[in-house]
Design an enzyme around this catalytic site. Sequence first.
Site, PDB file in Angstrom:
ATOM      1  CB  SER A 138      -0.902   0.016   1.238  1.00  0.00           C
ATOM      2  OG  SER A 138      -1.774  -1.088   1.251  1.00  0.00           O
ATOM      3  CG  HIS A 232      -5.196  -1.351   4.471  1.00  0.00           C
ATOM      4  ND1 HIS A 232      -5.912  -2.311   3.783  1.00  0.00           N
ATOM      5  CD2 HIS A 232      -4.620  -0.565   3.516  1.00  0.00           C
ATOM      6  CE1 HIS A 232      -5.768  -2.127   2.477  1.00  0.00           C
ATOM      7  NE2 HIS A 232      -4.990  -1.071   2.297  1.00  0.00           N
TER       8      HIS A 232
END
Length: 299
Positions: A138, A232
């Site tokens: 990410s 997340h």
Amino acid sequence: FNRGFLRLARIDWQSPAGLPDKIMRYASVHPVKDWDDLRRRLAEDRRCFGFFHPALPDEPLIFVEIALTREIATEIQPLLDPASEVIDPGDADTAMFYSINNALDGLRGISFGNFLLKQVLGELAAEMPRLKHYVTLSPLPRFAERLDLLLAGGIEEWSVERVDALLSDLAPTLTKPVATDSPSAALRQLLATCDSAFEPLLRAPLARLALLYITALKRSPGVCCDPVAAFHLANGAVLERINVFADRSDKGMGQSYGVMVNYRYDPEQVVANHEAFVQEGRIVMSRSLQREFDRYVGA
């Protein structure tokens, strides 16, 4: 656009109604360069899943791109290389979630990402029970902006002196190439040069300050500074690893000095991790990052 109306579907090269072309148009995290790039992203060792709604049956509302790999990826360029080897999906032990894209601008205020991830995790586990790891690679889209502010003394609770103390053990190597005794000032100067020769010196301080950015810097009380990290962590992921110079593209260097993060999803722990983050503000980390945090950031 109630969640109950959404339909999950896999998108591949044989998908109808021009869906592959729409993936090319809507991919914004890592834009698709050309048809060879798109074909590789939809190859046998890749997965792309999207949510669809009856009102827009041929338009993905949001989609996620996944690479099936033999190990956890720590750099983005090999995953995006159109010439990379296509492996047998049966040999993969890891599902790398490397891109989540909202397709329609008008729906950006509606969050489907958490539902999408949870359902895709279930689909992959059912299709490929041999998979052991579900991990993201990410971006940190605001890290460079906040780091520049931090090193300039622009964050009230983190003075330059406090940042210098955080980097004190790295000062001898950081300050050697420049005329300053301050590791913060040295880091600013080295980053400004954009000289790859200094990368070995920058790895440790960038990793430590990225950990600080994710865990200790807040947009507001209780709100994580980075939107991707907040997404997340709130979904129950583990902060697994910080990867320096993992994205050497112009976009990656501009938004995060190339730093990317692995977040790991353990299906048996996501609920507990979610509750720890949402209710207590506690971030569950890998053991190596927890040691780094306890020794430097949280000290």
